[in-house]
Design a protein around this motif. Structure first.
Motif, PDB file in Angstrom:
ATOM      1  N   ASN A   1       0.831  -1.206   0.000  1.00  9.45           N
ATOM      2  CA  ASN A   1       0.000   0.000   0.000  1.00  9.45           C
ATOM      3  C   ASN A   1       0.866   1.257   0.000  1.00  9.45           C
ATOM      4  N   ALA A   2       1.894   1.248   0.836  1.00 13.07           N
ATOM      5  CA  ALA A   2       2.795   2.397   0.919  1.00 13.07           C
ATOM      6  C   ALA A   2       3.538   2.611  -0.399  1.00 13.07           C
ATOM      7  N   THR A   3       3.904   1.522  -1.064  1.00  9.58           N
ATOM      8  CA  THR A   3       4.602   1.626  -2.348  1.00  9.58           C
ATOM      9  C   THR A   3       3.726   2.316  -3.385  1.00  9.58           C
ATOM     10  N   GLY A   4       2.439   1.948  -3.422  1.00  7.01           N
ATOM     11  CA  GLY A   4       1.526   2.592  -4.363  1.00  7.01           C
ATOM     12  C   GLY A   4       1.379   4.073  -4.092  1.00  7.01           C
ATOM     13  N   THR A   5       1.247   4.436  -2.813  1.00  9.56           N
ATOM     14  CA  THR A   5       1.129   5.849  -2.447  1.00  9.56           C
ATOM     15  C   THR A   5       2.396   6.614  -2.809  1.00  9.56           C
ATOM     16  N   LEU A   6       3.554   6.041  -2.495  1.00  7.70           N
ATOM     17  CA  LEU A   6       4.821   6.706  -2.789  1.00  7.70           C
ATOM     18  C   LEU A   6       5.069   6.835  -4.282  1.00  7.70           C
ATOM     19  N   LEU A   7       4.585   5.865  -5.069  1.00  8.75           N
ATOM     20  CA  LEU A   7       4.760   5.950  -6.518  1.00  8.75           C
ATOM     21  C   LEU A   7       4.049   7.176  -7.065  1.00  8.75           C
ATOM     22  N   TYR A   8       2.875   7.454  -6.533  1.00  8.56           N
ATOM     23  CA  TYR A   8       2.141   8.638  -6.990  1.00  8.56           C
ATOM     24  C   TYR A   8       2.791   9.924  -6.475  1.00  8.56           C
ATOM     25  N   VAL A   9       3.037  10.001  -5.189  1.00  9.31           N
ATOM     26  CA  VAL A   9       3.541  11.233  -4.580  1.00  9.31           C
ATOM     27  C   VAL A   9       4.926  11.586  -5.120  1.00  9.31           C
ATOM     28  N   SER A  10       5.799  10.597  -5.242  1.00  9.83           N
ATOM     29  CA  SER A  10       7.169  10.875  -5.675  1.00  9.83           C
ATOM     30  C   SER A  10       7.201  11.431  -7.094  1.00  9.83           C
ATOM     31  N   GLN A  11       6.337  10.953  -7.974  1.00 11.64           N
ATOM     32  CA  GLN A  11       6.319  11.465  -9.347  1.00 11.64           C
ATOM     33  C   GLN A  11       5.791  12.899  -9.397  1.00 11.64           C
ATOM     34  N   GLU A  12       4.809  13.195  -8.554  1.00 16.04           N
ATOM     35  CA  GLU A  12       4.306  14.563  -8.510  1.00 16.04           C
ATOM     36  C   GLU A  12       5.389  15.523  -8.014  1.00 16.04           C
ATOM     37  N   LEU A  13       6.152  15.092  -7.015  1.00 12.00           N
ATOM     38  CA  LEU A  13       7.198  15.949  -6.466  1.00 12.00           C
ATOM     39  C   LEU A  13       8.398  16.062  -7.399  1.00 12.00           C
ATOM     40  N   LEU A  14       8.725  14.965  -8.080  1.00 12.35           N
ATOM     41  CA  LEU A  14       9.910  14.940  -8.928  1.00 12.35           C
ATOM     42  C   LEU A  14       9.661  15.539 -10.308  1.00 12.35           C
ATOM     43  N   TRP A  15       8.520  15.176 -10.914  1.00 12.94           N
ATOM     44  CA  TRP A  15       8.266  15.561 -12.308  1.00 12.94           C
ATOM     45  C   TRP A  15       7.029  16.439 -12.490  1.00 12.94           C
ATOM     46  N   ASP A  16       6.220  16.572 -11.467  1.00  5.83           N
ATOM     47  CA  ASP A  16       4.963  17.308 -11.576  1.00  5.83           C
ATOM     48  C   ASP A  16       4.018  16.670 -12.592  1.00  5.83           C
TER      49      ASP A  16
ATOM     50  N   PHE B   1       9.690  11.168 -21.077  1.00  5.34           N
ATOM     51  CA  PHE B   1      11.132  11.011 -20.840  1.00  5.34           C
ATOM     52  C   PHE B   1      11.969  11.531 -22.014  1.00  5.34           C
ATOM     53  N   ALA B   2      11.295  11.952 -23.087  1.00  4.60           N
ATOM     54  CA  ALA B   2      11.998  12.496 -24.255  1.00  4.60           C
ATOM     55  C   ALA B   2      11.104  13.559 -24.876  1.00  4.60           C
ATOM     56  N   LYS B   3      10.934  14.667 -24.178  1.00  6.44           N
ATOM     57  CA  LYS B   3       9.956  15.679 -24.570  1.00  6.44           C
ATOM     58  C   LYS B   3      10.306  16.380 -25.883  1.00  6.44           C
ATOM     59  N   ALA B   4      11.550  16.314 -26.311  1.00  2.00           N
ATOM     60  CA  ALA B   4      11.929  16.946 -27.578  1.00  2.00           C
ATOM     61  C   ALA B   4      11.734  16.008 -28.760  1.00  2.00           C
ATOM     62  N   SER B   5      11.335  14.787 -28.495  1.00  3.32           N
ATOM     63  CA  SER B   5      11.202  13.792 -29.556  1.00  3.32           C
ATOM     64  C   SER B   5       9.850  13.907 -30.251  1.00  3.32           C
ATOM     65  N   ALA B   6       9.702  13.159 -31.348  1.00  2.00           N
ATOM     66  CA  ALA B   6       8.446  13.132 -32.101  1.00  2.00           C
ATOM     67  C   ALA B   6       7.528  12.006 -31.636  1.00  2.00           C
TER      68      ALA B   6
END
Length: 305
Positions: free
Chosen positions: A148-163, A212-217
């Motif tokens: 359960n904690a892993t699922g929560t951290l997967l969401y929160v960490s991406q919001e904090l790291l990548w928005d 992960f490659a925002k400049a790509s097509a």
């Protein structure tokens, strides 16, 4: 069992009135630019009501059929080839995501919606785990709590790291031949098997390539999905009791590579469609898949779900 909780709550989070006209409904679903106090109250009341109803219903429909016990712990970390743990991670992630998105709809700041919203799934599923702890058939599982904690951290960490959410857990299901051997445990109809037959469940991590490659097509909606499932399971661990007189199957892990679509990356000006895309972004789309199992055997699926 935890998947029952998730799908019950999926119905609860979509609480917009269907009697609205299309334009009014779209305006209603559009997130607020700043704090909207009546929406915030609506989110809190909705989550509290749905959570209470789900817990009461779960206790009445599930736990009432089993013997109660003093609070106990159980190490089930080796059960079901850990597919149930993938289900816990998936459930916690999406419950937290939906809650956070509802608070965003109410105009609550990112910090607060991550603190109060994203942890909702973890708190709710921990309450369910307490029910398990008072059941003689199960017990409070620390490995479930970790999932359960892993699922929560997967969401929160991406919001904090990548928005943004670049890696999304998803679910797919196909009927298996194993459920027919133990329908009382694995389900006797499609609905029960969807929730109980771990042999037919596949959990995915769907990775958005463009993020992960925002400049790509690469199209913004295109994902690569890594899946995990299992087969040969007629019981949680090992062979069922000999009294069942069941055939012996090799318990096997299965790993998949496939393509997927991130529905939330499909551009639209409709808040209604964005809401639907968010809800259905929990499910992996059917697609070709490459499989390698725990025995080292490979297989190509022209169509896998």
């Amino acid at each position: 069992m935890k998947v029952v909780v998730l799908f019950s709550l999926l119905l609860g989070v979509s609480f917009s009135p269907v009697v609205f006209s299309q334009s009014r409904l779209d305006a209603f679903l559009r997130p607020a630019d700043s704090l909207h106090t009546s929406r915030r109250l609506g989110v809190v009341v909705t989550e509290a009501t749905v959570s209470t109803a789900a817990l009461v219903g779960l206790h009445a429909l599930w736990y009432s059929d089993y013997e109660k016990s003093a609070f106990q712990f159980k190490d089930d970390s080796g059960d079901w080839l850990q597919i149930d743990k993938a289900g816990h991670m998936y459930s916690a992630y999406h419950l937290g995501r939906f809650s956070s998105e509802m608070f965003a709809w109410a105009g609550i700041s990112k910090r607060d919606r991550l603190w109060y919203g994203a942890t909702y799934g973890f708190v709710f599923l921990t309450a369910v785990e307490v029910f398990d702890g008072h059941s003689a058939a199960w017990g409070f599982s620390w490995s479930d709590v970790a999932a359960n904690a892993t699922g929560t951290l997967l969401y929160v960490s991406q919001e904090l790291l990548w928005d943004e959410q670049r890696i999304v857990p998803k679910f797919s299901f196909h009927t298996s031949s194993y459920a027919a051997y133990r329908p009382e445990l694995l389900g006797s109809g499609f609905g029960e098997r969807l929730l109980k037959d771990y042999n037919g469940q596949t959990y995915w991590l769907s990775v958005n390539l463009h993020s992960f490659a925002k400049a790509s097509a690469v199209p913004k909606w295109l994902n690569v999905a890594l899946g995990y499932g299992g087969s040969g399971m007629l019981s949680a661990s090992g062979q069922p009791d000999a009294a069942f007189s069941l055939p012996e199957f090799k318990r096997t892990r299965h790993f998949y590579l496939s393509l997927d679509v991130d529905l939330t990356q499909i551009e639209t000006s409709s808040s209604f469609l964005r809401t639907l895309f968010s809800l259905f972004n929990t499910v992996k789309i059917p697609a070709p898949a490459f499989e390698i199992n725990g025995l080292g055997r490979t297989r190509w699926h022209g169509f896998y779900f």
